[in-house]
Design an enzyme around this catalytic site. Structure first.
Site, short mmCIF file in Angstrom:
data_model
loop_
_atom_site.label_atom_id
_atom_site.label_comp_id
_atom_site.label_asym_id
_atom_site.label_seq_id
_atom_site.Cartn_x
_atom_site.Cartn_y
_atom_site.Cartn_z
N ARG A 1 0.86 -1.40 -0.11
CA ARG A 1 0.09 0.07 0.15
C ARG A 1 0.77 1.32 -0.17
O ARG A 1 0.42 2.37 -0.56
CB ARG A 1 -1.00 0.02 1.18
N LYS B 1 -16.17 -14.91 7.34
CA LYS B 1 -17.68 -14.92 7.34
C LYS B 1 -18.50 -14.49 6.22
O LYS B 1 -18.02 -13.96 5.25
CB LYS B 1 -18.14 -13.82 8.52
N GLY C 1 -12.35 -4.31 1.37
CA GLY C 1 -13.68 -3.86 1.25
C GLY C 1 -14.24 -3.12 0.06
O GLY C 1 -15.19 -2.96 -0.37
#
Ligand code: AMP
Length: 400
Positions: free
Chosen positions: A37, A201, A377
């Site tokens: 990053r 999840k 995300g």
């Protein structure tokens, strides 16, 4: 979608605020374990320096939740930036406090100032207007190069854009590249197009799964999320990670896949363990025969073989989320094997998500992937078809 371009701004000799995503993983000694990053932001920073700008950099790291804490200081980032930029980088002791304000005001051409962790300020994640104003007041231009956080309406990402007009803000090179890449990929993927979705999840990826269904030809599920699907089909998955409140949703996703003709694959075997630990007793079992009290922590060898066959004819593959608890060597095998297979294939391979990027780097196949997104995300929300809040203000309005 076209974004305001940094190259169209008249930033020569000006003071520029660049929102970066330096949210990098650290080991127990505070060493940065993956600096992708930071490296990805260098092009934009150097461009501004070449334009004789004074450069203010801002980022968050981790979740200090509005409290100042040494653990979350950007000091390790400052050091890595100095190496990569080959120049001094000053680190303010605060974000918009006295020190930051003083250093920002005095900053000259070719000088670089890094503000402390934005999330030391409570207002950052609340998109606080006063904080956005203070950040904006530091510079004449605003550049967003933080793709990884552009899905968050935070003060340094969204609020701040209200303080600049279109001649004074733009997307940096990294943000441009990510948005363009995903835009093209989702619009016209070369088929067959597969999505490998793993991680812990279902909840975090449910919307992305639903949105991917009409776009892909195959979905291969791995990681902890597989057990919610397996349980929804009526299997006993022992103590494996399950979201009981999502069993119905899981069934709906599988029904929708069937309706659309999307091939939906679940693990057929797993590496099951008695406890969630590296030295636990473990064994390979079929997905239908996980012993009671045991938990599935990786996909098994039969699933690896199956997934290889399924991926064999694929031309485009998106991968988000590891196949197992890859941080523990004993449960990393499934992820490693899939990583090698995807890397060796001639398909366009797109990796999204911090964990998956970390995983392919650990395996040593990062160079072989077509594109590694810096945002997990954010890339999922793009796949959901959303316009990211941090990108909204940077979209070039098309003339009617
Ligand atoms: P996510 O942030 O949702 O992409 O999840 C990544 C995390 O999922 C990693 O830290 C993995 O250790 C974890 N994970 C993967 N497979 C499993 C599993 N079978 N059980 C529990 N955790 C898992």
């Amino acid at each position: 979608m076209q974004l305001l371009n940094i190259k169209d701004l008249d930033i020569q000799g000006k003071k520029v605020f660049i929102r970066c995503d330096f949210n990098v993983p650290l080991d127990e000694y505070n060493n940065i374990t993956d600096d992708r990053r930071i490296r990805s932001a260098v092009a934009t920073i150097n461009y501004c320096l070449d334009q004789d700008c004074a450069v203010i950099l801002a980022s968050h790291m981790g979740r200090p939740k509005g409290e100042v804490s040494e653990k979350y200081s950007l000091a390790p980032v400052q050091l890595r930036l100095q190496q990569l930029l080959k120049r001094d980088v000053a680190l303010a002791i605060d974000v918009v406090g006295e020190d930051a304000q003083k250093l920002a005001a005095a900053l000259g051409a070719h000088e670089v100032l890094l503000l402390e962790n934005l999330r030391f300020e409570k207002g950052e994640t609340k998109n606080d207007e006063a904080l956005a104003q203070k950040l904006a007041d530091m510079a004449e231009f605003y550049i967003n190069d933080a793709f990884g956080v552009s899905h968050r309406a935070h003060a340094s990402v969204e609020g701040i854009t209200h303080h600049f007009d279109v001649d004074h803000m733009a997307a940096g090179f990294l943000l441009q590249k990510e948005i363009q890449f995903f835009g093209k990929l989702l619009k016209q993927p070369v088929r067959p197009f597969a999505a490998i979705v793993g991680g812990s999840k279902v909840s975090g990826k449910l919307q992305a799964l639903i949105n991917l269904l009409p776009k892909v030809d195959k979905i291969l599920i791995g990681g902890g999320m597989a057990f919610t699907f397996l349980k929804a089909q009526g299997y006993d998955v022992g103590n494996s990670l399950v979201e009981d409140d999502l069993l119905d949703e899981a069934l709906k996703v599988m029904d929708e896949a069937k309706r659309l003709g999307v091939k939906f694959y679940l693990p057929v075997d797993v590496v099951a363990a008695q406890t969630f630990s590296e030295d636990s007793v473990s064994k390979v079992t079929s997905a239908q025969e996980i012993p009671s009290g045991w938990m599935g922590l990786d996909i098994g060898p039969a699933t690896v073989r199956l997934y290889r066959i399924v991926l064999n004819n694929v031309q485009t593959v998106i991968w988000n989320g590891p196949m197992g608890v890859y941080e523990m060597e004993r449960f990393a095998r499934g992820s490693n094997k899939i990583a090698h297979f995807v890397a060796d294939s001639y398909s366009t391979s797109v990796v999204g998500g911090g964990d998956t990027a970390d995983l392919v780097q650990r395996v040593g196949v990062d160079e072989e992937m077509t594109f590694i997104s810096t945002g997990g995300g954010a890339s999922l929300e793009l796949m959901e078809g959303k316009v990211l809040p941090g990108v909204q203000a940077l979209i070039v309005e098309e003339e009617s």
